[in-house]
Write an enzyme that holds these catalytic residues in place. Sequence first.
Site, PDB file in Angstrom:
ATOM      1  N   ARG A  33       7.214 -11.921  -6.381  1.00 11.39           N
ATOM      2  CA  ARG A  33       6.744 -10.254  -7.460  1.00 11.39           C
ATOM      3  C   ARG A  33       7.384  -9.945  -8.651  1.00 11.39           C
ATOM      4  O   ARG A  33       8.207  -9.671  -8.068  1.00 11.39           O
ATOM      5  CB  ARG A  33       7.027  -9.127  -6.222  1.00 11.39           C
ATOM      6  CG  ARG A  33       5.627  -8.561  -5.970  1.00 11.39           C
ATOM      7  CD  ARG A  33       5.390  -7.307  -4.910  1.00 11.39           C
ATOM      8  NE  ARG A  33       5.947  -7.171  -4.121  1.00 11.39           N
ATOM      9  CZ  ARG A  33       6.180  -7.323  -3.069  1.00 11.39           C
ATOM     10  NH1 ARG A  33       6.424  -5.791  -2.915  1.00 11.39           N
ATOM     11  NH2 ARG A  33       6.741  -7.757  -1.421  1.00 11.39           N
ATOM     12  N   SER A  75      -1.097  -7.936  -4.623  1.00 10.12           N
ATOM     13  CA  SER A  75      -1.052  -7.018  -3.548  1.00 10.12           C
ATOM     14  C   SER A  75      -1.789  -5.407  -3.931  1.00 10.12           C
ATOM     15  O   SER A  75      -2.804  -5.606  -4.858  1.00 10.12           O
ATOM     16  CB  SER A  75       0.335  -7.294  -2.444  1.00 10.12           C
ATOM     17  OG  SER A  75      -0.047  -6.659  -1.790  1.00 10.12           O
ATOM     18  N   HIS A  76      -0.450  -4.581  -3.395  1.00  9.84           N
ATOM     19  CA  HIS A  76      -0.765  -2.967  -3.715  1.00  9.84           C
ATOM     20  C   HIS A  76      -0.439  -2.489  -4.150  1.00  9.84           C
ATOM     21  O   HIS A  76       0.062  -1.305  -4.325  1.00  9.84           O
ATOM     22  CB  HIS A  76      -0.897  -2.296  -2.104  1.00  9.84           C
ATOM     23  CG  HIS A  76       0.394  -2.810  -1.330  1.00  9.84           C
ATOM     24  ND1 HIS A  76       1.060  -3.506  -0.590  1.00  9.84           N
ATOM     25  CD2 HIS A  76       2.089  -1.749  -1.631  1.00  9.84           C
ATOM     26  CE1 HIS A  76       2.837  -3.713  -0.690  1.00  9.84           C
ATOM     27  NE2 HIS A  76       3.351  -2.243  -1.008  1.00  9.84           N
ATOM     28  N   LYS A 119       1.543 -15.274  -3.254  1.00  6.16           N
ATOM     29  CA  LYS A 119       1.881 -15.576  -1.618  1.00  6.16           C
ATOM     30  C   LYS A 119       1.621 -16.680  -1.278  1.00  6.16           C
ATOM     31  O   LYS A 119       0.046 -17.827  -2.245  1.00  6.16           O
ATOM     32  CB  LYS A 119       0.940 -14.692  -0.744  1.00  6.16           C
ATOM     33  CG  LYS A 119       1.440 -13.095  -1.179  1.00  6.16           C
ATOM     34  CD  LYS A 119       0.803 -12.350  -0.505  1.00  6.16           C
ATOM     35  CE  LYS A 119       0.911 -11.165  -0.471  1.00  6.16           C
ATOM     36  NZ  LYS A 119      -0.320  -9.426   0.172  1.00  6.16           N
ATOM     37  N   ASP A 141      -6.423  -3.336   1.432  1.00  9.47           N
ATOM     38  CA  ASP A 141      -5.189  -2.626   0.205  1.00  9.47           C
ATOM     39  C   ASP A 141      -5.838  -3.984  -1.341  1.00  9.47           C
ATOM     40  O   ASP A 141      -6.607  -4.520  -0.867  1.00  9.47           O
ATOM     41  CB  ASP A 141      -3.523  -3.509   0.674  1.00  9.47           C
ATOM     42  CG  ASP A 141      -3.485  -4.585   0.481  1.00  9.47           C
ATOM     43  OD1 ASP A 141      -5.200  -4.986   1.592  1.00  9.47           O
ATOM     44  OD2 ASP A 141      -2.477  -5.106   0.758  1.00  9.47           O
ATOM     45  N   ASP A 170      -4.943  -7.178  -1.656  1.00 11.34           N
ATOM     46  CA  ASP A 170      -5.167  -8.017  -2.022  1.00 11.34           C
ATOM     47  C   ASP A 170      -5.863  -8.339   0.089  1.00 11.34           C
ATOM     48  O   ASP A 170      -6.149  -9.665   0.033  1.00 11.34           O
ATOM     49  CB  ASP A 170      -4.288  -9.026  -2.414  1.00 11.34           C
ATOM     50  CG  ASP A 170      -2.754  -8.953  -1.629  1.00 11.34           C
ATOM     51  OD1 ASP A 170      -3.366  -7.563  -0.588  1.00 11.34           O
ATOM     52  OD2 ASP A 170      -2.453  -9.720  -0.954  1.00 11.34           O
ATOM     53  N   ASP A 217      -4.792  -7.450   2.826  1.00 16.13           N
ATOM     54  CA  ASP A 217      -4.123  -8.923   4.505  1.00 16.13           C
ATOM     55  C   ASP A 217      -4.061  -7.454   4.682  1.00 16.13           C
ATOM     56  O   ASP A 217      -3.314  -7.371   5.686  1.00 16.13           O
ATOM     57  CB  ASP A 217      -3.075  -9.636   4.024  1.00 16.13           C
ATOM     58  CG  ASP A 217      -2.431  -8.696   2.918  1.00 16.13           C
ATOM     59  OD1 ASP A 217      -2.409  -7.335   2.665  1.00 16.13           O
ATOM     60  OD2 ASP A 217      -1.390  -9.787   2.703  1.00 16.13           O
ATOM     61  N   ARG A 218      -4.313  -5.761   4.660  1.00 17.55           N
ATOM     62  CA  ARG A 218      -3.551  -4.138   5.160  1.00 17.55           C
ATOM     63  C   ARG A 218      -5.301  -4.126   5.081  1.00 17.55           C
ATOM     64  O   ARG A 218      -6.256  -3.528   4.331  1.00 17.55           O
ATOM     65  CB  ARG A 218      -2.813  -3.735   4.548  1.00 17.55           C
ATOM     66  CG  ARG A 218      -1.778  -5.417   5.041  1.00 17.55           C
ATOM     67  CD  ARG A 218      -0.095  -4.243   3.911  1.00 17.55           C
ATOM     68  NE  ARG A 218      -0.286  -3.128   3.006  1.00 17.55           N
ATOM     69  CZ  ARG A 218      -0.264  -2.464   2.893  1.00 17.55           C
ATOM     70  NH1 ARG A 218       0.181  -1.107   3.749  1.00 17.55           N
ATOM     71  NH2 ARG A 218       0.297  -1.544   1.159  1.00 17.55           N
ATOM     72  N   HIS A 247      -1.065  -4.964   7.897  1.00 17.16           N
ATOM     73  CA  HIS A 247      -1.022  -6.702   8.757  1.00 17.16           C
ATOM     74  C   HIS A 247      -1.395  -6.247  10.082  1.00 17.16           C
ATOM     75  O   HIS A 247      -0.812  -6.218  11.343  1.00 17.16           O
ATOM     76  CB  HIS A 247       0.016  -6.874   8.854  1.00 17.16           C
ATOM     77  CG  HIS A 247       0.373  -7.225   6.979  1.00 17.16           C
ATOM     78  ND1 HIS A 247      -0.128  -7.747   6.229  1.00 17.16           N
ATOM     79  CD2 HIS A 247       0.933  -6.137   6.248  1.00 17.16           C
ATOM     80  CE1 HIS A 247       0.347  -7.648   4.961  1.00 17.16           C
ATOM     81  NE2 HIS A 247       1.047  -6.738   4.936  1.00 17.16           N
TER      82      HIS A 247
END
Length: 459
Positions: free
Chosen positions: A16, A104-105, A114, A239, A241, A243-244, A326
């Site tokens: 990241r 991501s977020h 990832k 979020d 991407d 995944d949450r 998650h």
Amino acid sequence: MPHDFDPTILREYDIRGIVGQTLSAADARAIGRAYAITLGEAGGRRVAVGYDGRLTSPELEAALVDGLAMEGADVVRIGRGPTPMVYYAAATLGVDGGVMVTGSHNPPDHNGFKFVFQGKPFYGAAIQNLGETAGRLGAPSGERGRIEERMIRDEYVARLARDYHGDRPLTVAWDPGNGATGDVVQQLTARLPGRHILLNETIDGTFPAHHPDPTIPENLVQLQQAVERERCDLGIAFDGDGDRIGVVDSQGRILWGDQLMVVLARDVLSRHPGAPILADVKASQVLFDEIARLGGRPVMAATGHSLIKAKLAEMGAPLAGEMSGHIFFADGYYGFDDAVYVAVRLLAILASSRLSLADMRDRMPSVVNTPELRFPCSESRKFEVVREVRERLRKAGAEMTDIDGVRVRTADGWWLLRASNTQAVLVARAESATPEGLARLKLKLAAELAASGVQLPDV
């Protein structure tokens, strides 16, 4: 030529950085080459690649694909979508690995990567090893890998929709937050019964409506307003991407990750009596107690989505989750964190129940707790502080769990102190049945921190 990354971008669970400052297309190409070499050494060759809706993602994806092919990897490009779509591709397309270009977020100028590697999470030392491999790169040798495109979004959406069932039509508000789930949510809701109100469903890497992190209450205000205005049964947010997950009930109350897990675990344990259900050390005692009451085996695990994903597979557990949102279903699914799939399973539970989500929330035991407290502590000191606290508590005979920091139980409830794996911060939380008990727990936590020269922030 050897390639050196900015040392800040190689994180515990992913790569990241800030594009144009610590992360570039040249980095993406080197990541592709290093990953292909690592995969090849393990006997793998085919890699699925996807990317999110950030403005810099197409350029980084193209460089990543070029790097993978330079080292002989065959690449299956699945296009734009959420991170779990790459995980789905890795599980179903007969590939040996997967790489997702995503920030991501994080803020719009951030981006990253990832990974999944031969069906398993790829994190920790494996990510550090990519940096070492990149530092030894020379001229590519051997035949260039093949590149193909395989747009799997329709197939992925069909798989998500397959596990919806129930007779009660629901009214649902959805907020993808202009993130990578937008197209998937539009296709999915067109296939589901009931009434669906979509907010911020257009993918836009500038995130004009709000920051794409559903664990921050202010990011759920627009969703709460829509739930009230449209008289929805619930609202669902994702979020950046996908995944949450974040969820609010018909009264606009936020259900945090551990509360959502109570609802999901009850359903899963009805089919898997006695099964282990995993949750991270930050989760409420209410969840662990409820899993036991329902006949399941509660398992407390270290925080970290890659760690929990690996533990779920190791134990053969049907369900696991984190406070962060998650949530991992191996019951009927693939064991990875897919927030849109979690939403489908939640809707199926509600559409098959006489109780609303608000009713289920009302039936949970009432506790008082702090939010997750995060306060600065240097990288060189954060783990040492936790070690000092652990040793003092051990000598005092405290009842504690130390799988990830220290979680201490007392007559008043529990408190937690752990070092973040991703930032120079300490993380604390406390929970009690009463405000007075919570105050006593916070005093004990503050005293332990003070003994190591750290001040607990006011809460």
